[in-house]
Design a protein around this motif. Structure first.
Motif, PDB file in Angstrom:
ATOM      1  N   ALA A  38       0.814  -1.219   0.000  1.00  0.00           N
ATOM      2  CA  ALA A  38       0.000   0.000   0.000  1.00  0.00           C
ATOM      3  C   ALA A  38       0.849   1.272   0.000  1.00  0.00           C
ATOM      4  O   ALA A  38       0.348   2.344  -0.327  1.00  0.00           O
ATOM      5  CB  ALA A  38      -0.934   0.008   1.205  1.00  0.00           C
ATOM      6  N   ASN A  41       0.850   3.965  -2.794  1.00  0.00           N
ATOM      7  CA  ASN A  41      -0.357   4.778  -2.888  1.00  0.00           C
ATOM      8  C   ASN A  41      -0.390   5.919  -1.875  1.00  0.00           C
ATOM      9  O   ASN A  41      -1.341   6.696  -1.850  1.00  0.00           O
ATOM     10  CB  ASN A  41      -1.602   3.904  -2.688  1.00  0.00           C
ATOM     11  CG  ASN A  41      -1.713   2.829  -3.728  1.00  0.00           C
ATOM     12  OD1 ASN A  41      -1.342   3.034  -4.880  1.00  0.00           O
ATOM     13  ND2 ASN A  41      -2.202   1.670  -3.342  1.00  0.00           N
ATOM     14  N   SER A  43       0.430   9.412   0.111  1.00  0.00           N
ATOM     15  CA  SER A  43       0.709  10.797  -0.275  1.00  0.00           C
ATOM     16  C   SER A  43       2.071  11.214   0.266  1.00  0.00           C
ATOM     17  O   SER A  43       2.793  11.974  -0.358  1.00  0.00           O
ATOM     18  CB  SER A  43      -0.373  11.728   0.270  1.00  0.00           C
ATOM     19  OG  SER A  43      -1.631  11.345  -0.221  1.00  0.00           O
ATOM     20  N   ARG A  57      -2.174   8.590   3.402  1.00  0.00           N
ATOM     21  CA  ARG A  57      -2.770   8.958   2.117  1.00  0.00           C
ATOM     22  C   ARG A  57      -3.798  10.052   2.377  1.00  0.00           C
ATOM     23  O   ARG A  57      -4.682   9.900   3.207  1.00  0.00           O
ATOM     24  CB  ARG A  57      -3.447   7.763   1.477  1.00  0.00           C
ATOM     25  CG  ARG A  57      -4.186   8.115   0.194  1.00  0.00           C
ATOM     26  CD  ARG A  57      -4.751   6.858  -0.462  1.00  0.00           C
ATOM     27  NE  ARG A  57      -5.628   7.169  -1.558  1.00  0.00           N
ATOM     28  CZ  ARG A  57      -5.227   7.519  -2.771  1.00  0.00           C
ATOM     29  NH1 ARG A  57      -3.939   7.601  -3.029  1.00  0.00           N
ATOM     30  NH2 ARG A  57      -6.090   7.784  -3.721  1.00  0.00           N
ATOM     31  N   HIS A  87       9.160   4.710  -5.147  1.00  0.00           N
ATOM     32  CA  HIS A  87       7.957   5.136  -5.863  1.00  0.00           C
ATOM     33  C   HIS A  87       7.745   6.648  -5.840  1.00  0.00           C
ATOM     34  O   HIS A  87       6.679   7.129  -6.213  1.00  0.00           O
ATOM     35  CB  HIS A  87       6.742   4.409  -5.294  1.00  0.00           C
ATOM     36  CG  HIS A  87       6.737   2.951  -5.626  1.00  0.00           C
ATOM     37  ND1 HIS A  87       7.350   2.013  -4.819  1.00  0.00           N
ATOM     38  CD2 HIS A  87       6.251   2.274  -6.692  1.00  0.00           C
ATOM     39  CE1 HIS A  87       7.217   0.830  -5.368  1.00  0.00           C
ATOM     40  NE2 HIS A  87       6.558   0.953  -6.506  1.00  0.00           N
TER      41      HIS A  87
END
Length: 138
Positions: A38, A41, A43, A57, A87
């Motif tokens: 996760a 994904n 922020s 997030r 990422h």
């Protein structure tokens, strides 16, 4: 096997400390893998340099408070940071906030109200940074 023998076998297998420990270990392993999956994904990640990491997030359009996607301590925290950097997820080092949040927040839940202000300040900071890096209209 008789019905009674099946019951006894089931009790023994469930009650065996080694079996229970192995089941707990497998559950923790699955949980760790799900958390790390996760992280891309997220922020942003709030981290203490090496001991704690919390991936959050926040998407304004989704509404609500930031969601905790992952949290970890020591080796798991380092892995969260590593995945985040791979990422392109920003990692913000805020020692006190990371320590305070780690003990209270739960994965897959929104952050508690007591952390709204400091997290909002980080979101505002990240928004300003992204706006300053974005090319302006020509």
């Amino acid at each position: 096997m008789s019905r009674q023998e099946l019951k006894e076998e089931l009790k023994q297998s469930e009650g065996d400390p080694l079996v229970k420990a192995r089941m707990r270990s497998l559950a923790m392993d699955r949980s760790r893998r799900r958390m790390l999956a996760a992280v891309p994904n997220a922020s942003f990640v709030i981290a203490n340099p090496t001991h704690y990491a919390i991936a959050l997030r926040y998407v304004r359009e989704e509404g609500g408070a930031p969601l905790v996607l992952a949290k970890g301590k020591d080796l798991i925290a380092l892995k969260i940071r590593e995945v985040a950097q791979e990422h392109g997820v920003p990692v913000l080092e805020r020692k006190e906030l990371a320590r305070a949040m780690y003990d209270i927040v739960e994965v897959d839940k929104m952050i508690p109200q007591e952390f709204y202000r400091p997290v909002a300040e980080l979101i505002h900071f990240l928004d300003n940074v992204s706006r300053s890096r974005a090319p302006g209209p020509s």
